[in-house]
Design a protein around this motif. Sequence first.
Motif, short mmCIF file in Angstrom:
data_model
loop_
_atom_site.label_atom_id
_atom_site.label_comp_id
_atom_site.label_asym_id
_atom_site.label_seq_id
_atom_site.Cartn_x
_atom_site.Cartn_y
_atom_site.Cartn_z
N TRP A 131 0.87 -1.23 -0.04
CA TRP A 131 0.01 0.09 -0.14
C TRP A 131 0.87 1.25 0.06
CZ3 TRP A 131 -4.75 0.27 -1.57
CH2 TRP A 131 -5.67 1.01 -1.28
N GLY A 132 1.63 1.45 -1.21
CA GLY A 132 2.50 2.37 -1.25
C GLY A 132 3.79 2.19 -2.25
N THR A 133 4.82 2.15 -1.52
CA THR A 133 6.10 1.66 -2.39
C THR A 133 5.99 0.59 -3.31
OG1 THR A 133 7.39 2.38 -0.31
CG2 THR A 133 8.53 1.25 -2.16
N GLY A 134 5.48 -0.57 -2.89
CA GLY A 134 5.54 -1.71 -3.65
C GLY A 134 4.45 -1.71 -4.71
N SER A 135 2.99 -1.30 -4.38
CA SER A 135 2.09 -1.29 -5.08
C SER A 135 2.22 -0.12 -6.35
CB SER A 135 0.75 -0.74 -4.61
OG SER A 135 0.86 0.40 -3.59
N GLY A 136 3.20 0.96 -6.00
CA GLY A 136 3.45 2.03 -6.85
C GLY A 136 4.60 1.45 -7.89
N ALA A 137 5.45 0.69 -7.38
CA ALA A 137 6.62 -0.01 -8.18
C ALA A 137 5.96 -1.15 -8.92
CB ALA A 137 7.54 -0.61 -7.39
N ALA A 138 4.79 -1.74 -8.86
CA ALA A 138 4.17 -2.49 -9.65
C ALA A 138 3.66 -1.69 -10.81
CB ALA A 138 3.22 -3.43 -8.80
N THR A 139 3.00 -0.60 -10.38
CA THR A 139 2.35 0.10 -11.51
C THR A 139 3.57 0.68 -12.42
OG1 THR A 139 0.50 0.62 -9.87
CG2 THR A 139 0.73 1.92 -12.15
N LEU A 140 4.57 1.02 -11.92
CA LEU A 140 5.62 1.42 -12.65
C LEU A 140 5.88 0.30 -13.92
CD1 LEU A 140 8.23 2.88 -10.60
CD2 LEU A 140 6.87 4.17 -11.81
N GLU A 141 5.96 -0.83 -13.54
CA GLU A 141 6.39 -1.97 -14.34
C GLU A 141 5.10 -2.26 -15.35
OE1 GLU A 141 9.44 -2.96 -14.68
OE2 GLU A 141 9.70 -1.89 -12.72
N MET A 142 3.80 -1.94 -15.01
CA MET A 142 2.82 -2.17 -15.86
C MET A 142 3.00 -1.17 -16.99
SD MET A 142 -0.14 -2.99 -13.22
CE MET A 142 0.07 -3.72 -11.68
N TYR A 143 3.35 0.13 -16.77
CA TYR A 143 3.13 1.32 -17.82
C TYR A 143 4.50 2.14 -18.39
CZ TYR A 143 -1.63 0.32 -16.88
OH TYR A 143 -2.86 -0.29 -16.63
N VAL A 144 5.44 2.31 -17.51
CA VAL A 144 6.40 3.03 -17.82
C VAL A 144 7.28 2.17 -18.83
CG1 VAL A 144 8.87 3.99 -17.25
CG2 VAL A 144 6.57 4.07 -15.68
N PRO A 145 7.63 0.96 -18.93
CA PRO A 145 8.21 0.27 -20.12
C PRO A 145 7.45 0.42 -21.36
CG PRO A 145 8.22 -1.33 -18.45
CD PRO A 145 7.47 -0.11 -17.86
N ARG A 146 6.18 0.89 -21.32
CA ARG A 146 5.07 0.94 -22.54
C ARG A 146 5.27 2.32 -22.98
NH1 ARG A 146 1.77 2.60 -25.55
NH2 ARG A 146 -0.47 2.34 -25.73
N TYR A 147 5.34 3.50 -21.94
CA TYR A 147 5.04 4.60 -22.54
C TYR A 147 6.43 5.28 -22.48
CZ TYR A 147 0.02 4.50 -22.36
OH TYR A 147 -1.29 4.16 -22.33
N GLY A 148 7.52 4.75 -21.93
CA GLY A 148 9.02 5.41 -21.83
C GLY A 148 8.93 6.37 -20.54
N GLU A 149 10.20 6.90 -20.74
CA GLU A 149 10.37 8.20 -19.82
C GLU A 149 9.63 9.38 -20.19
OE1 GLU A 149 12.27 5.15 -18.63
OE2 GLU A 149 13.08 5.88 -20.07
N ALA A 150 9.35 9.57 -21.58
CA ALA A 150 8.70 10.46 -22.03
C ALA A 150 7.85 9.95 -23.36
CB ALA A 150 9.41 11.78 -22.55
#
Length: 763
Positions: free
Chosen positions: A661-680
Motif C-alpha cells: 500500500w505505497g512503495t510496492g504497489s506503486g513500483a508494480a504500476t511502474l512496471e505495468m506502464y512505464v516500459p510501455r510509455y517510456g520516460e517521455a
Amino acid sequence: MRQWFFSALVLSASAGAAEGNVRVATEEGGGIVLEARPGPAGAWHALARSSPEGAYQIEMVVDGAVQKVAPILVETRTEGSGEIFSRYDLPFGRLFRRIQPLPTTPFWRVENRLEINKEVKLARLTDEVAFLPKDPEFIWSQNLKWSESDVLPHWTFKFPALILQKEEDFFGLMADVDMITADLLKQAPLGFDLAVGPDGGHRAGYGFLAYQRSREHHVQYVYAPEKAPVLREGTFTWAWFPFLAADAPRQEGFRALVRFVWERWGHPRFLEGADAQRGTDEMRHLCLFDDWRNEAWNLFGPKVYHEWERGDEKRGGYATFWIKDPNVWFASWFASVRTAYGEMLYGRRVGDKRAQERAQAAVNLILSAPRREGAFPSIYVNQNGKDTWIFRNRKGPASDCYATFDMTWTGYWLLRFHGDLTPQDGRILPFCRDLGEFLLARQLPTGAVPSFFGADLAPAPEMKEVNAETSGAGLFWAVLYGATKDERFLTAARKAHGYIWREIVPTRRWFDFEAFISCSAKPFDFYDPWTRQYPANTLSMIRAAQAAVALFEATGEKAYLEQAACIADGLLLHQQPWSHPLMRENLIGGVAVQNSDLEWSDTRAPYAAELLFSLYEHTGALEYLERAVAALRANFKVSPRENWGHEGDEKGPTGRAKFHWGTGSGAATLEMYVPRYGEAYVHAGRRYGVGIDGCTLRHLEVADGSLSVRIDSPFQWPRPARLVIEGLAPGRPTAVTVNGTTRTVTADAASRAEVPFTMVLAR
C-alpha cells in the motif's frame, strides 16, 4: 481533452440584454440572480440567487456575543466588458465584488475583496447562493456533515467544489485556488458551507469561516464563532467560479467541471510538477522511478519478505505490520498477487531471477489457501512454523467472513498473472473458476453480490443487498469470461455492472468496507441529512470503472466505455488538481479516500493510475494520461507511508509503511506502464506528448517526416532516457530531434518507435 457540456455564456447585468444561455441579474440590495436557458430559443428561468438574507452572510463577535452584519450597498454598475461591479460599506471597512465572464469558456468568476479599516473579530463572511430547483438529484461535496453546524474548511479542499443538479439544471461553486495563499489562510481561514433542505432552500456558501475540529468523529469541523480570528487593517481577497446550465446531461453536469478544473489548474501544475515523485523527509534522495524500483525490490521489500518451503515449492510474500507473526495478505488494500504481477514484470525485464521467484512464491501461497466451494480467506499467518489462514475483516461484521472484495481482487490478478505471464500454470484457472461459480450461485436477482459470507457461506446482513463492492465481482467475471469463454460469467458481469450503473451511480452510494470499518468508522446505515449524501469511497469507484472497461474489452460495446469514463470522472472529483499551500510538498495528482476522511494523496493512487492509463489507451484523451502520470507520481511523494495529513492538517505523511500500500504497489504500476510509455511519450498523430518519469515535455513540433521535442527534468539523470513515439507511419523514416540531437527512426507495424536521448536539466 477539452470538452464543454454547457452552452456558450454571455454575462449581463440586466434581464433583457443577454444573448447567450446564462446571464446574471442584480437585485435590490446587491443580490444576484443566476439564470439559464436550454438553448437560444429556450425560456429563461432562475436557477440560483443570493440567499434571502442578502448577498453575503456576515457575523462578527463583539464582547463574546455573535452579531449579524448587514452590508450596505453603495454602488452597482455594469462595465463595458460585461463585468458587474458592486461596493458595500461595513462597520469595519468596505467590500467589493466583481463578476466577470471568462473568455472562450462557458464559465465566469466572482472576486471579492475585503478592505478592513477597523479591528474586527470576524466569524463569517461568505457568499450565500441558493439553488432554486427543489429536490436536487445530484449533490456533491468533498466531505459529509455529522451535524447541522458542520462546515467544510480549506483542509477538505482536495477538489474544492460544491455541486447541485436537478434534471438538466446544474449549479456548481468552485473555489479559485489561485487566490488561496498560506498567508491568507493563516489570517482568515476559508471554507464551504452546504445545506440541502427538504423543500428548497438549498444553500451553498464560500468565504471566511471560523471553525474548530471536533474529536467526536474522524472528520468533523464545526462552525465556532468563539474561534474567530481578529483581523486588523488590511486587504483580503478570495474568488470563486459559479457554473450554471439548464441543459446539462442528467447526473453528469459535473463532468464539465472536471474538464475545466484540469485545464485551468491541474494541467499547468502538472507541467511544473515533475518533482512530485521525489520522496519526502528521509526518502528525499529517491527521485527517479529507477530509485523507487530499487527501493521497492532491493531494499524495502526484502526487509519485509517471508518465504517458506513446502516440499519442492516456495511460498511467500511481503508482510504488513498489523500482525506480529509473519503474514501475507491477499486483500483489497494489501494485494499480494497484484504486487507479484508487477515484480514478475520487473524481474523478467531486468533478468532478476530472485524477483521472479518472490513473485511466483506469492502465487503459490494463495493457491494453497483452504477453500470452501471456491471461497477462500484473505490472510496467511505463519504461527510458530504452522500455516494458518484467517479472515481479513479485523473490524468487520464478523471475524469469520469471506470477503467478496478481497477474493475477487485476488482472483482478477491471478487471471492477469495467468493470461500475461504464466499461461502454462494449470492451477490458476480452476482456482478462479471455482470462485466464479461460488459467486454465481450467490448473485442476487438485482445483480448485486453480497460483500461478506459467514463460515456457513450464508451472506452476512451488512452490505448484503446494497454495496458497490459488487463492482469487484463484475470485474473478475468479465476477465474470467475472457479466459474461459463461459457465457455465464459474461452474463453475471453484465448483471453486476448493470446493478452498479442503475443503483449506485445515480445515488452515489459507493459503499465498500473502507467506508464503514476503517478509521472513519460509522454505522452501515449512515446517511448525512444536512447535505443529503451517503458515504462514498473511491476504492469501489476505481473498481467499478475498471469493470466497465473490462466489459468493453470483452464485448466491444462502446456504451461500457462511455460508462467507464463517466464513473472515472466521478472519481476525479477526488483527485487533487492543486497542492494546498500549507502543505510543504507538491501533492498535485493525489487521490483522496472518501467523503468522510481527511487524507490527501492516499496510496490508492497507483490503483487510480492504472484505471486512467487504460482509459487513455481506449479514448486517446490526453487528460486521462496526464492524470494517470500525476497520480502515479503522487503515490511516491508519501511512500512509504499511507497518505498526507491523516488528521486533516499539515502534519506531513502519516500512517505506518505497508509494502503493498505505497512503495510496492506503486513500483508494480511502474512496471505495468512505464516500459510501455517510456520516460517521455509523444503521439505524433495527435500532436501531443507528456513527460512520464520526473520530466516535462516543453515543446513539440510535428511536420511531414520530422518531429522535434524538448524534454527537461529537475533531476540529474545517470543514464539515457527513452522517448516512445506512437502514431507514426509504419515503415517510413522520421527525423526525430530531442534536445537538439537528431536521429532517424522507422516506426514498426504498430506505428511505434523508441528514441534514446540525453535529458537536460530544467532551468
